[in-house]
Design a protein around this motif. Structure first.
Motif, short mmCIF file in Angstrom:
data_model
loop_
_atom_site.label_atom_id
_atom_site.label_comp_id
_atom_site.label_asym_id
_atom_site.label_seq_id
_atom_site.Cartn_x
_atom_site.Cartn_y
_atom_site.Cartn_z
N GLY A 186 83.99 73.72 64.69
CA GLY A 186 82.65 73.43 64.70
C GLY A 186 82.01 72.23 63.82
N ALA A 187 81.31 72.85 62.74
CA ALA A 187 80.86 72.08 61.60
C ALA A 187 81.75 71.50 60.92
CB ALA A 187 79.98 72.96 60.55
N LEU A 188 83.00 71.89 60.89
CA LEU A 188 84.24 71.11 60.38
C LEU A 188 84.26 69.97 61.07
CD1 LEU A 188 86.63 70.68 58.55
CD2 LEU A 188 87.94 72.35 60.25
N GLY A 189 84.45 69.82 62.53
CA GLY A 189 84.90 68.62 62.87
C GLY A 189 83.65 67.73 63.48
N ASP A 190 82.44 68.56 63.91
CA ASP A 190 81.17 67.74 64.17
C ASP A 190 80.79 66.95 62.89
OD1 ASP A 190 79.15 67.03 65.58
OD2 ASP A 190 78.11 68.97 65.07
N ILE A 191 80.40 67.37 61.75
CA ILE A 191 79.83 66.69 60.61
C ILE A 191 81.01 66.71 59.26
CG2 ILE A 191 77.47 67.26 61.27
CD1 ILE A 191 77.36 69.57 59.50
N GLY A 192 81.84 67.55 59.48
CA GLY A 192 83.12 67.32 58.36
C GLY A 192 83.67 66.01 58.73
N ALA A 193 83.85 65.65 59.67
CA ALA A 193 84.77 64.63 59.76
C ALA A 193 84.09 63.54 59.37
CB ALA A 193 85.00 64.40 61.47
N HIS A 194 82.89 63.41 59.11
CA HIS A 194 82.13 62.32 58.78
C HIS A 194 82.31 62.06 57.09
CE1 HIS A 194 79.87 60.25 61.91
NE2 HIS A 194 79.10 61.19 62.36
N ILE A 195 82.25 63.22 56.48
CA ILE A 195 82.28 63.31 54.94
C ILE A 195 83.75 62.80 54.62
CG2 ILE A 195 80.15 64.20 54.30
CD1 ILE A 195 81.51 66.84 53.91
N ILE A 196 84.61 63.34 55.63
CA ILE A 196 85.93 62.92 55.20
C ILE A 196 86.29 61.48 55.40
CG2 ILE A 196 88.24 63.18 55.78
CD1 ILE A 196 87.60 66.12 56.89
N ASP A 197 85.65 60.80 56.54
CA ASP A 197 85.98 59.44 56.60
C ASP A 197 85.13 58.76 55.53
OD1 ASP A 197 86.85 57.07 58.51
OD2 ASP A 197 84.77 56.76 58.06
N LEU A 198 83.99 58.99 55.26
CA LEU A 198 83.19 58.22 54.23
C LEU A 198 83.98 58.37 52.69
CD1 LEU A 198 79.49 58.93 54.49
CD2 LEU A 198 80.78 57.05 55.10
N THR A 199 84.30 59.44 52.39
CA THR A 199 85.02 59.37 51.16
C THR A 199 86.20 58.69 51.12
OG1 THR A 199 86.17 61.79 51.59
CG2 THR A 199 83.91 61.55 50.48
N GLN A 200 87.30 58.84 52.12
CA GLN A 200 88.35 58.08 52.06
C GLN A 200 88.00 56.55 52.22
OE1 GLN A 200 91.87 61.01 53.93
NE2 GLN A 200 90.44 59.80 55.41
N TYR A 217 78.59 55.98 60.00
CA TYR A 217 77.97 55.88 58.92
C TYR A 217 78.78 54.97 57.81
CZ TYR A 217 75.21 59.95 60.09
OH TYR A 217 74.43 60.98 60.83
N ARG A 218 80.01 54.52 58.28
CA ARG A 218 80.61 53.36 57.44
C ARG A 218 79.71 52.14 57.55
NH1 ARG A 218 87.03 52.35 58.09
NH2 ARG A 218 87.62 54.68 57.72
N ARG A 219 78.90 52.05 58.51
CA ARG A 219 77.92 50.77 58.68
C ARG A 219 76.70 50.81 58.10
NH1 ARG A 219 83.01 50.58 61.95
NH2 ARG A 219 83.44 48.22 61.94
N VAL A 220 76.11 51.93 57.33
CA VAL A 220 75.01 51.96 56.61
C VAL A 220 75.25 50.98 55.66
CG1 VAL A 220 73.56 53.29 55.09
CG2 VAL A 220 74.61 54.54 57.20
N PRO A 221 74.38 49.79 55.49
CA PRO A 221 74.69 48.84 54.41
C PRO A 221 74.79 49.56 52.98
CG PRO A 221 72.82 47.99 56.06
CD PRO A 221 73.16 49.68 56.20
N ALA A 222 74.25 50.51 52.62
CA ALA A 222 74.29 51.28 51.16
C ALA A 222 75.91 51.62 51.02
CB ALA A 222 73.29 52.14 50.98
N VAL A 223 76.32 52.34 52.07
CA VAL A 223 77.77 52.79 52.19
C VAL A 223 78.61 51.79 52.06
CG1 VAL A 223 79.38 54.02 53.55
CG2 VAL A 223 77.17 54.94 53.28
N THR A 224 78.37 50.63 52.73
CA THR A 224 79.33 49.38 52.77
C THR A 224 79.39 48.96 51.31
OG1 THR A 224 79.05 49.03 54.97
CG2 THR A 224 80.16 47.29 53.57
#
Length: 396
Positions: free
Chosen positions: A191-205, A139-146
């Protein structure tokens, strides 16, 4: 042989959901981007001979094997792409790095902090020999996120004060959905923590440039037992209809956090948000403005510019399709949108370019360890009744 004729030969381990997404990206990357290396989809690996043979033909791989060790031992493989469940990430990646292969590993990096640290150590040792590693936070590579990150870096929001992030799905709300590997701690880590929670942790950082330093968390498992998967098919959505097995991961995780730059944050990851299929949303509030990204509208950003006159203030839509926007000069004319799969193509583009240039791609295994440390703190906080729990420093 000219530089443009040089091959980068890929061996991929795993061929299910992520394997299909990665395969599409490997097939596409040289057809869209002008790169100094030409990708060759050399071989895919899976344990089931019949299924991996079918996957190789369908996804576009030259060959297939059933033992990842065989793949790593081959001299005609330059990159190992790890798309397996988390319990095998460390073993495969460390062996590949020892063999001098570049490694792309899906997120989260591992199932435990100890495994992630071992992977970082292996990556650092291999880096000295010119071997590159990257973790697949696509998701880092979605142009809007970059673009969002670029605007924060440029100071458009001023001092960051609030971060709100949620990733919501509903694919396991049916109590008869079977006990697949993602619901077993020994396979998935969480579960949800690592599967999808990891994404939003990385995105916000990634977007804020700040690290999560402490958390207070609660997790919940709403359905504690599920039908065992049907042995004949092993497919998600298929069960034996009789025997039950214990769910050993969380169905949902919610936590508050502090970030290193002084911002406060809230995070929610759930696979029980009825009606939400793949709803990822991040909002950043600063002293001068705010930005909002919503994956269901991934070609857009919402921007509130607090420096505009009062009569002109309000959230404005930025349509992220211009050639000046990140990655988009390689695609379509302005206004022609792109989709989820393009984030993987951009990921492969950056990885291939870094290998060719001899530079370090991001997110590195060290970056991914930073996410793993947050996941670990969240789990420890939830186990301790939501107590405030510092995130272990990267260098500890």
């Amino acid at each position: 042989m000219s530089t443009s004729d040089r091959e980068l030969r890929i061996g991929m381990v795993g061929y299910a959901f992520m394997g299909a997404a990665h395969s599409q990206a490997w097939r596409t990357v040289n057809r869209v981007f002008d790169l100094p290396l030409r990708v060759r989809m050399a071989a895919v690996c899976g344990r089931d001979q019949e299924k991996v043979a079918e996957a190789a033909a369908r996804l576009g791989w030259d060959e297939h094997v059933t033992d990842w060790r065989e793949l790593i031992a081959r001299d005609d493989i330059d990159v190992i792409d790890v798309c397996t469940p988390g319990d095998s990430h460390a073993e495969i990646a460390i062996a590949a790095l020892a063999a001098g292969k570049h490694v792309l590993c899906e997120k989260p990096l591992a199932n435990t902090v100890a495994e992630a640290r071992a992977m970082v150590a292996a990556a650092e040792a291999a880096r000295a020999q010119g071997v590159r590693t990257i973790c697949g936070f696509n998701y880092r590579r979605v142009p809007a996120v970059t673009l969002m990150r670029q605007m924060v870096e440029a100071g458009r929001l001023g001092t960051i004060r609030h971060v709100r992030a949620a990733y919501l799905q509903d694919w396991i709300i049916d109590p008869q959905f079977p006990l697949v590997w993602r619901l077993q701690r020994e396979r998935a880590g969480s579960g949800a923590l690592g599967d999808i929670g990891a994404h939003i942790i990385d995105l916000t950082q990634f977007v804020t440039g700040q690290q999560v330093t402490g958390v207070s968390a609660v997790t919940e498992t709403f359905i504690t037992e599920r039908p065992l998967p049907g042995e004949a098919s092993g497919l998600a959505g298929t069960s034996t209809g009789g025997a039950l097995g214990k769910v050993t991961v969380d169905d949902a995780a919610i936590f508050t956090a502090r970030l290193s730059g002084g911002a406060i944050a809230t995070y929610e990851a759930s696979r029980f948000a009825t009606g939400r299929k793949n709803a990822l949303r991040v909002e950043i509030n600063g002293s001068r403005g705010s930005l909002v990204f919503d994956l269901e509208r991934l070609n857009e950003l919402e921007f509130y510019d607090g420096d505009r006159p009062a009569a002109e203030q309000g959230f404005n839509r930025i349509l992220v399709t211009e050639p000046e926007h990140p990655y988009l000069s390689a695609w379509w004319p302005p206004g022609h949108i792109i989709g989820y799969e393009h984030s993987f193509t951009h990921q492969m583009r950056d990885f291939v370019q870094a290998i060719a240039d001899g530079t370090d791609p991001a997110p590195s295994f060290t970056d991914a360890l930073g996410v793993q440390l947050v996941l670990d703190a969240v789990q420890r906080s939830a186990d301790a009744g939501s107590s405030w729990t510092p995130v272990e420093p990267l260098g500890a």
